[in-house]
Design an enzyme around this catalytic site. Structure first.
Site, PDB file in Angstrom:
ATOM      1  N   LEU B 164      28.754  42.498  36.108  1.00 58.04           N
ATOM      2  CA  LEU B 164      29.731  42.845  35.070  1.00 58.04           C
ATOM      3  C   LEU B 164      29.177  42.567  33.676  1.00 58.04           C
ATOM      4  O   LEU B 164      29.396  43.332  32.744  1.00 58.04           O
ATOM      5  CB  LEU B 164      31.029  42.063  35.280  1.00 58.04           C
ATOM      6  N   MET B 167      26.887  45.196  32.503  1.00 52.23           N
ATOM      7  CA  MET B 167      27.686  46.312  31.982  1.00 52.23           C
ATOM      8  C   MET B 167      28.246  45.995  30.596  1.00 52.23           C
ATOM      9  O   MET B 167      28.241  46.838  29.697  1.00 52.23           O
ATOM     10  CB  MET B 167      28.854  46.613  32.928  1.00 52.23           C
ATOM     11  N   HIS B 168      28.750  44.780  30.456  1.00 50.70           N
ATOM     12  CA  HIS B 168      29.369  44.330  29.205  1.00 50.70           C
ATOM     13  C   HIS B 168      28.358  44.391  28.057  1.00 50.70           C
ATOM     14  O   HIS B 168      28.633  44.955  26.992  1.00 50.70           O
ATOM     15  CB  HIS B 168      29.863  42.900  29.426  1.00 50.70           C
ATOM     16  N   VAL B 169      27.179  43.831  28.306  1.00 47.77           N
ATOM     17  CA  VAL B 169      26.136  43.800  27.276  1.00 47.77           C
ATOM     18  C   VAL B 169      25.676  45.225  26.971  1.00 47.77           C
ATOM     19  O   VAL B 169      25.516  45.604  25.813  1.00 47.77           O
ATOM     20  CB  VAL B 169      24.946  42.928  27.729  1.00 47.77           C
ATOM     21  N   ALA B 172      28.084  47.116  24.853  1.00 47.67           N
ATOM     22  CA  ALA B 172      28.046  46.660  23.466  1.00 47.67           C
ATOM     23  C   ALA B 172      26.845  47.248  22.725  1.00 47.67           C
ATOM     24  O   ALA B 172      26.934  47.606  21.552  1.00 47.67           O
ATOM     25  CB  ALA B 172      28.003  45.133  23.421  1.00 47.67           C
TER      26      ALA B 172
END
Lengths: 311, 208
Positions: B164, B167-169, B172
């Site tokens: 996750l 994906m988050h990084v 961004a």
């Protein structure tokens, strides 16, 4: 004492072959504990303490002969006494088992260990802990189907019976074997020990122990410490010796397939992100919106614009 | 760095600090955890002063992360309640991934993807802290079956969490103008209108 011996079959947390040029030509070794010959004198416990220079702090008496009551980091072998009321014969039987590491052919401790070289299995079958590489995580405890390794409160490292690997390496037998006054503990090649057991079991069968047999459980690929049991059909009678030990499926899942699968998945996520970026490009704020904000006078600040124009 | 007075404040300094404490803990935990998960990563223990130090530090860093995560969780939970428009957004996520986000449903401060991430991380954190404490032999010595189950769950939740966060990084980095929100708190008005129109309206009163 570790890699120089050139006879390492398996090394914990290592994916390439360890040095294994040498292997015992006479075959793997094994210790055979003939429970039916044991008199519970604990000479083996004492010999283990003497040879390995271990002293267990005196504990509490639980009203049994078990002393200490369980394995510890300083007590690598412990006699366990069970009073068994045999309803079939009406006899009260005193079942005595020498507890300690079983030196599995497929060691759960080694499978679970995350530290390279903290647990080794020699080509002769002995499973040994190299405490200099132990990080003290206790995963070996999780991996063991026999509840053997103990983590020291003092140094947080794992300890257990070494099968006197230092003695065996120079052609001697383990200290407990040397000292056993009744010959209940024997040591030799695994084949010789199985032959020995077969004869003894035949003898026991003739003397009325119909279920006498060898404890060399398949679930862990056999062990290098074997028992002759009078009640081989019910090993758990002997102080909870597991009837059918195997490495827990939880441990197999955790330290087996999940490792490469998880690494593949995470690698794919990272690489997938990169490939997405280079194929789709960045998600920029549209020029249209920026112009709209500029028109409203709330876009890029006038100061910034000035700076851009005057280098 | 100079800021445009017209930029919109998205995160307060305290929120950013909170986020980065969690982020730094996460990086340290992922590195030390992977070291114990796969032999290929064992050398990462060197970053922490060797194997035993890594074993000692990992759970304490975990507790720090949990505490700060909890604060962050309660700070942002209300903003991450999933609504109908988020579900609509999620249904169209393939368009978003394809790089065509022009007719995506209007979003509030967070879009559907961010909200799913939020709850996914919350679930992962919960499993990690519970299973991690169960495995913490310096303090506990639970029955071996419990520790075995905890070990599997810990590994699964950790991989889930790292996935996750990748994906988050990436999201961004991919969405230009986002990282500055977590570095110094502000975003441009254009950014806000493009990605979070509902939030933009609320912040500016501009209903265009």
């Amino acid at each position: 004492m570790s890699l120089q011996s050139l006879d390492i079959m398996r090394l914990s947390a290592t994916t390439t072959p360890p040095p294994q040029a040498r292997s015992p030509q006479s075959g793997e070794v094994a210790k055979l504990i003939d429970v039916s010959k044991c008199i519970g004198c604990k000479a083996c416990q004492t010999a283990c303490m003497e040879w390995n220079d271990l002293r267990q702090e005196p504990g509490e008496c639980h009203g049994t002969y078990d002393n200490p009551t369980d394995l510890t980091e300083n007590a690598w072998t412990v006699m366990k006494f069970t009073e068994y009321d045999n309803e079939a014969t009406g006899n009260l039987e005193w079942l005595i088992r020498k507890d300690g590491c079983m030196h599995c052919a497929d060691p759960g401790c080694l499978k679970a260990c995350p530290s390279p070289g903290a647990i080794v299995q020699y080509t002769n079958g002995i499973v040994d802990f190299h405490e200099e590489n132990c990080v003290g995580c206790g995963y070996c405890v999780t991996g063991c189907p026999f509840n053997v390794p103990r983590i020291s409160k003092k140094d947080h490292k794992a300890y257990k019976c070494t099968l006197c690997s230092d003695r065996v390496a120079v052609g001697r037998e383990p200290a407990c074997v040397t000292t056993c006054p009744t010959g209940a503990i024997m040591f030799g090649t695994k084949k010789a020990m199985k032959d020995q057991a077969a004869e003894r079991i035949k003898d026991l069968n003739e003397r009325g122990f119909k279920e006498a047999g060898l404890y060399d459980p398949e679930g862990v690929g056999g062990t290098h410490v074997m028992y002759v049991l009078h009640h081989a059909d019910k090993p758990s009678l002997y102080a909870n010796l597991p009837d059918a030990p195997t490495i827990s499926p939880m441990v197999s899942l955790w330290k087996g397939v999940s490792k490469p699968l998880a690494m593949f998945a995470l690698g794919a996520a990272a690489l997938g992100s990169l490939f997405h970026y280079i194929t789709k490009g960045p998600n920029e704020v549209s020029k249209e919106l920026e112009d709209e904000m500029d028109a409203k006078g709330v876009g890029a600040s006038p100061k910034q614009k000035n700076e851009e124009m005057t280098p | 760095m100079r800021r445009n007075p017209n930029d919109l404040q998205r995160y307060s300094a305290s929120e950013r600090l909170n986020h980065w404490v969690v982020g730094i803990c996460f990086i340290l935990l992922a590195l030390s955890g992977l070291a114990f998960f796969h032999p290929a990563f064992f050398p990462l223990t060197m970053l922490f002063g060797g194997g035993p130090w890594t074993r000692i530090l990992h759970p304490y860093i975990g507790v720090v992360m949990f505490v700060f995560f909890l604060v962050m969780f309660f700070r942002f939970a209300k903003l991450n309640v999933i609504e109908d428009r988020d579900i609509e957004w999620l249904k169209n996520v393939n368009k978003m991934v394809d790089g065509d986000d022009h007719d995506m449903p209007e979003q509030g401060k967070y879009n559907g993807g961010q909200k799913v991430l939020f709850w996914g991380l919350g679930l992962g954190m919960l499993v990690l802290i519970v299973s991690g404490v169960m495995m913490w032999r310096a303090w506990l010595n639970l029955p071996v079956t419990a520790v075995r189950i905890a070990s599997v769950l810990h590994a699964v939740a950790a991989v889930w969490m790292i996935g996750l966060i990748i994906m988050h990084v990436y999201a961004a980095i991919w969405t230009r103008g986002t990282i500055r929100a977590m570095l110094y708190g502000t975003v441009t008005r254009a950014w806000a209108k493009q990605h979070h129109r509902g939030w933009y309206r609320k912040m500016t009163g501009d209903n265009s």
